[in-house]
Design a protein around this motif. Structure first.
Motif, mmCIF file in Angstrom:
data_model
loop_
_atom_site.group_PDB
_atom_site.id
_atom_site.type_symbol
_atom_site.label_atom_id
_atom_site.label_comp_id
_atom_site.label_asym_id
_atom_site.label_seq_id
_atom_site.Cartn_x
_atom_site.Cartn_y
_atom_site.Cartn_z
ATOM 1 N N GLY A 107 22.898 20.276 -50.947
ATOM 2 C CA GLY A 107 22.634 19.386 -52.068
ATOM 3 C C GLY A 107 21.574 18.347 -51.790
ATOM 4 O O GLY A 107 20.998 17.774 -52.735
ATOM 5 N N VAL A 108 21.277 18.092 -50.506
ATOM 6 C CA VAL A 108 20.246 17.093 -50.192
ATOM 7 C C VAL A 108 18.889 17.554 -50.717
ATOM 8 O O VAL A 108 17.991 16.729 -50.936
ATOM 9 N N VAL A 109 18.745 18.866 -50.930
ATOM 10 C CA VAL A 109 17.481 19.402 -51.448
ATOM 11 C C VAL A 109 17.204 18.881 -52.848
ATOM 12 O O VAL A 109 16.046 18.662 -53.227
ATOM 13 N N VAL A 110 18.266 18.669 -53.618
ATOM 14 C CA VAL A 110 18.098 18.178 -54.995
ATOM 15 C C VAL A 110 18.662 16.764 -55.130
ATOM 16 O O VAL A 110 19.061 16.356 -56.218
ATOM 17 N N PHE A 111 18.652 16.021 -54.033
ATOM 18 C CA PHE A 111 19.244 14.674 -54.062
ATOM 19 C C PHE A 111 18.565 13.774 -55.086
ATOM 20 O O PHE A 111 19.236 13.010 -55.790
#
Length: 230
Positions: free
Chosen positions: A161-165
């Motif tokens: 999810g950090v990719v779309v944080f």
């Protein structure tokens, strides 16, 4: 030392050595699982009842997927860990480990459907559920194998999810984001106990971290769909 009287001498199950633990460890793990299943059913029902008044249809469907995955995973975990050593226990182990991928994807779903960027949300949903399908297939077809790879896969999916944080940070309340991060940390700490097989009460500690992470993420869904909208 394990209490050998708990395990029938006639049981001949591959990986049986991994299942041995003392009576005290079984009781502790049973208590944790009892709390977990109770949390999943009771708190999940409350979440569904309250979010019905505040969530859109897409968000509510995502929440149903989340609650269903939580109940399934914790119920399978309780059945597998409490079942006596037998071929059935080995089969339950396969489904229990596969279901972890289901929970990760199910947990992401109610947050991703709230994103302001529909294209990114659909892409991330496709990736996370595709990865879950791959992980489930791996665990069902190759039980007891590729376990280190599976642990890395769990962590990679969990923190993807950090990719779309940036998109999540402008779509979700700040308290929700903190709860999501705290839940991820609890799960990640639990992985340490999951692989530390020589530690006494290792399974109870691992499942305690899972329960804490699940509670924090359930609180995050409640905050984003109910509390922040009241």
């Amino acid at each position: 030392m394990a209490d050998d009287s708990l395990y029938p001498a006639t049981a001949r199950v591959p990986f049986a050595a991994r299942f041995h633990c003392s009576r005290g460890e079984l009781i502790a793990d049973g208590i944790v699982h009892g709390l977990g299943v109770t949390l999943a059913i009771s708190a999940g029902s409350v979440l569904l009842a309250l979010s019905a008044f505040h969530a859109s249809l897409r968000e509510y469907i995502g929440t149903i997927f989340y609650v269903a995955s939580l109940v399934i995973v914790l119920s399978l975990s309780a059945a597998y860990n409490m079942w006596p050593i037998s071929p059935i226990k080995r089969a339950l182990r396969r489904f229990d480990h596969a279901a972890i991928f289901l929970l990760i994807a199910g947990t992401y779903t109610p947050f991703l459907v709230q994103m302001n960027d529909p294209l990114t949300a659909r892409l991330m949903l496709g990736l996370i559920w595709g990865a879950a399908a791959l992980g489930i297939t791996m665990k069902l077809l190759f039980p007891g194998r590729l376990e280190r790879i599976a642990v890395v896969f769990y962590l990679a999916m969990g923190w993807s999810g950090v990719v779309v944080f940036n998109s999540l940070s402008v779509s979700l309340p700040r308290a929700t984001l903190w709860l999501i991060a705290a839940g991820g940390i609890a799960y990640s700490i639990g992985v340490t106990f999951h692989v530390w097989r020589r530690l006494r009460y290792q399974t109870a500690l691992w499942h305690g971290c899972v329960l804490l992470g699940a509670a924090l993420h359930l609180g995050a869904v409640m905050d984003s769909l109910v509390i922040s909208r009241i």
